[in-house]
Design an enzyme around this catalytic site. Sequence first.
Site, PDB file in Angstrom:
ATOM      1  N   ASP A  76       4.801  19.778  42.492  1.00  0.00           N
ATOM      2  CA  ASP A  76       4.097  18.502  42.541  1.00  0.00           C
ATOM      3  C   ASP A  76       5.040  17.388  42.994  1.00  0.00           C
ATOM      4  OD1 ASP A  76       5.311  17.098  40.218  1.00  0.00           O
ATOM      5  OD2 ASP A  76       4.283  18.600  39.018  1.00  0.00           O
ATOM      6  N   LYS A  77       4.464  16.245  43.260  1.00  0.00           N
ATOM      7  CA  LYS A  77       5.197  15.119  43.841  1.00  0.00           C
ATOM      8  C   LYS A  77       6.387  14.706  43.005  1.00  0.00           C
ATOM      9  CE  LYS A  77       4.178  10.548  45.825  1.00  0.00           C
ATOM     10  NZ  LYS A  77       3.097   9.535  46.036  1.00  0.00           N
TER      11      LYS A  77
END
Length: 237
Positions: free
Chosen positions: A102-103
């Site tokens: 994820d980011k």
Amino acid sequence: MRLVKLIANLGYGSRKDIQKAIKNGWVTDRDGTALKADSPTAHEDILFDDEPLDPAPGMVLLLNKPLGYTCSTKDQGRLVYDLLPDRFRMRKPVLSTIGRLDKETSGALLFTDDGTFLHKVISPKSEVPKVYEVTLDRPMTGTEAEIFSSGEMMLEGETKPLKPAQLDVIGKSRARVILNEGRYHQVRRMFAAVGNHVTELARIQIGGLTLGGLAEGDWRLLDESGKASIFDVQTSE
């Protein structure tokens, strides 16, 4: 495969672009001899603008993903593909991430254009462990390792318990976690389930493959030994 199609499929340009490059003498062999569209030359002996061609299909690379980048080709903002040569987006077969981070998670991220290899890595049958380093908002209570390794831990909204996971304490609020599955935001949700919050998360190892000093934002191609190490289930201490 004809030279034009070969180079175009590697993302160097359209077939029209490659035909122009060949006509202009930008495609040569290692001796500097200009090649023609029908020249029978081995892939490894072809130079494009004096540089060796990228690997043929079957390429696997490792990126040390920084924070703030999304594992997508279409989302807004900074994408992991921005850290790779532009031509890699144009390869055929397409270059895809093997799983995602994820980011707000950094660390080891694999890419390949080999669908069979991709599915082998992510298949539950392969049981490729992933190692994460975690920093938490609060000190741990001391019960986390037992809960994570029980094989009975349930995440909110799910009906199947997690596989046993290994937790090694490396500080009051820092730990190393080894997973043998990859559910959505799994590490973050596991700590949330025991009343804590992940503030920093990095994947440092996939199978037996480590970052090996690879700087954040950099990438490297994997040779056959590197590919094989992914399926080495022994993780480093």
